[in-house]
Design a protein around this motif. Structure first.
Motif, PDB file in Angstrom:
ATOM      1  N   GLU A 103      83.671  23.163  22.799  1.00 14.83           N
ATOM      2  CA  GLU A 103      83.016  21.860  22.639  1.00 14.83           C
ATOM      3  C   GLU A 103      81.780  22.000  21.747  1.00 14.83           C
ATOM      4  N   GLN A 139      83.798  11.180  24.212  1.00 13.33           N
ATOM      5  CA  GLN A 139      84.526  12.137  25.037  1.00 13.33           C
ATOM      6  C   GLN A 139      85.967  12.318  24.579  1.00 13.33           C
ATOM      7  N   SER A 140      86.675  11.243  24.345  1.00  9.96           N
ATOM      8  CA  SER A 140      88.081  11.356  23.936  1.00  9.96           C
ATOM      9  C   SER A 140      88.196  11.978  22.546  1.00  9.96           C
ATOM     10  N   GLU A 166      87.687  15.724  23.035  1.00 15.16           N
ATOM     11  CA  GLU A 166      88.844  16.383  23.638  1.00 15.16           C
ATOM     12  C   GLU A 166      89.943  16.600  22.608  1.00 15.16           C
ATOM     13  N   SER A 167      90.149  15.627  21.737  1.00 12.99           N
ATOM     14  CA  SER A 167      91.158  15.758  20.690  1.00 12.99           C
ATOM     15  C   SER A 167      90.786  16.864  19.713  1.00 12.99           C
TER      16      SER A 167
END
Length: 474
Positions: A297, A366-367, A370-371
């Motif tokens: 991340e 956030q999405s 994550e991708s």
């Protein structure tokens, strides 16, 4: 002269003939147009297509504070590879560290000349081990450089440091185990004893922050400055901007609900306000602090902040230690609690920058994160399969190529990589960049920036890599 006229029937016949010929050519020509899979020429190394390639210019003036035992060697590998590929100039130490554990001094940069000392090409990247010293860093790098670092949970860091620095730290050397050390650390730890900065608040030490009186060093290690931003310090003309102002003004602290400008000299050095002063000061200097526990991340956020492609931060883990038996991670929560309490300044650093990382993640999305993390991991796995024997890090006893064998230090083996045979020249070059350990890569960059004027035979009897590293560990 009679002109030939095409009737409807003639046109239909002719069209049928042409279609038949075209179909036959396509059918017969296919095997000749396509290579057999085993005879396909492998495409040269090309970065993976990045659907979210940045439109902004990539940042290439970077200051990375390489903290100990925090995953920083893997970040260093990314910087080595990026700078090497783009022809950037590194601010290199003469050996492998900048006089650590002493505070960083510009004079320790190879090829550095002070202002007015003649023209010199600018440095792009400063990234090797040092104890942070902003005043001296700004003599080497422009103040608008991108400053970043990495932190790790002190409990995990303590476990790694204990096995790696057991022979270097007198406190660790006297303790039979990490559990015994944490049960009664003051029975083994002596402030100022040789190598004992590895045994307590190592992150705080690496960031160059001052210590409370009971943690002050005595003879053996350099004394921490009481105030890393004393107002009388001069600033070089090139050090303009907010970071230069930090040399004159300590960071703001909040006391009793009122915003105030305070100096550590006016604070209770064991108080929360002292710790908050240090954290605020770091916030005024560092653009981003990565968190080891959320490494991927962090890399996505780093690529975004630097306007780099995702492929620029895809790499292999370096300086990773082989799996060990039961220990801190497998033991009781009590050991984790003790490690964090003993390293209370590091714990404050970690909590602070963990929160700031997640605040940044919220802004990033956030999405979306994550991708990007899934894509980064997929590309890393593909590179590992393409480059590495076994597709993963291996025990160093299997690595016979000295250029790829990581330096072994401490009580646990440091893993490394073996390249697959039969790689194309382009793949071989890039896979070597990915797999080369930090010490060998530093030597490679050194030879590139400072090519020897006379070819001399390599001497290995007088100075071994082990001796050089021990000297740098101080």
């Amino acid at each position: 002269m009679r002109l030939w006229r095409w009737g409807p029937r003639s046109l239909g016949v002719a069209l049928g003939i042409f279609m038949t010929i075209g179909f036959a050519l396509q059918l017969w020509g296919g095997p000749f147009q396509r290579r057999h899979p085993e005879l396909q020429l492998r495409p040269p190394w090309t970065p993976s297509p990045d659907p979210a390639a940045p439109s902004c210019p990539a940042r290439q003036r970077l200051v990375f504070l390489k903290t100990h035992k925090s995953g920083s060697s893997s970040v260093l590998s990314l910087l080595h590879r990026y700078g090497d590929r783009h022809g950037l100039r590194f601010a290199l130490p003469v050996r492998y560290q900048f006089g650590y554990p002493k505070l960083f001094q510009a004079s320790r940069v190879k090829g550095y000349r002070p202002q007015g000392g003649g023209s010199q090409p600018p440095f792009h990247i400063l990234c090797h081990h040092m104890r942070f010293n902003l005043k001296e860093v700004l003599r080497v790098m422009p103040s608008d450089s991108f400053f970043f670092s990495i932190v790790r949970d002190p409990a995990a860091l303590a476990r790694s440091a204990f096995s790696y620095y057991k022979s270097t730290s007198s406190a660790f050397r006297k303790a039979p185990s990490l559990a015994a050390f944490l049960a009664n650390p003051r029975a083994f730890y002596r402030p100022g004893a040789r190598g004992d900065h590895y045994a307590r608040n190592l992150l705080w030490f690496d960031f160059g922050l001052p210590f409370p009186p009971d943690m002050k060093t005595k003879r053996g290690n350099p004394r921490s400055p009481r105030d890393p931003t004393p107002p009388e310090l001069p600033v070089s003309p090139s050090a303009a901007g907010p970071r230069a102002q930090a040399l004159y003004r300590p960071a703001p602290t909040v006391a009793e609900g009122q915003g105030q400008m305070s100096s550590p000299a006016s604070l209770d050095l064991g108080s929360t306000s002292f710790i908050q002063w240090g954290l605020n000061w770091l916030d005024s200097i560092f653009d981003l602090v990565l968190v080891a526990e959320y490494f991927d991340e962090s890399l996505v956020l780093l690529a975004d902040a630097l306007c780099w492609r995702l492929d620029d931060v895809v790499g292999f883990m370096h300086n990773a230690q082989a799996a060990r038996g039961a220990g801190l991670a497998d033991g009781a929560q009590q050991l984790t609690t003790r490690a964090r309490a003993w390293n209370n300044l590091d714990w404050a650093l970690y909590v602070h920058f963990n929160r700031s990382l997640w605040a940044r993640i919220e802004r990033y999305g956030q999405s979306r994160l994550e991708s990007a993390v899934a894509e980064l991991r997929a590309r890393r796995e593909a590179l590992a399969k393409r480059c590495l024997v076994g597709g993963e890090a291996l025990d160093p006893r299997y690595i016979t190529d000295r250029r790829l064998r990581p330096f072994q230090f401490g009580s646990t083996k440091v893993l490394g990589y073996i390249l697959r045979s039969g790689l194309s020249p382009q793949d071989q070059e890039e896979c070597e960049r990915l797999a080369t350990p930090e010490l060998q890569y530093k030597d490679k960059l050194d030879a590139k920036q400072f090519p020897p004027t006379v070819s001399l035979p390599l001497k290995t009897s007088g100075y071994s890599l082990h001796r050089l590293q021990i000297a740098d560990l101080g």
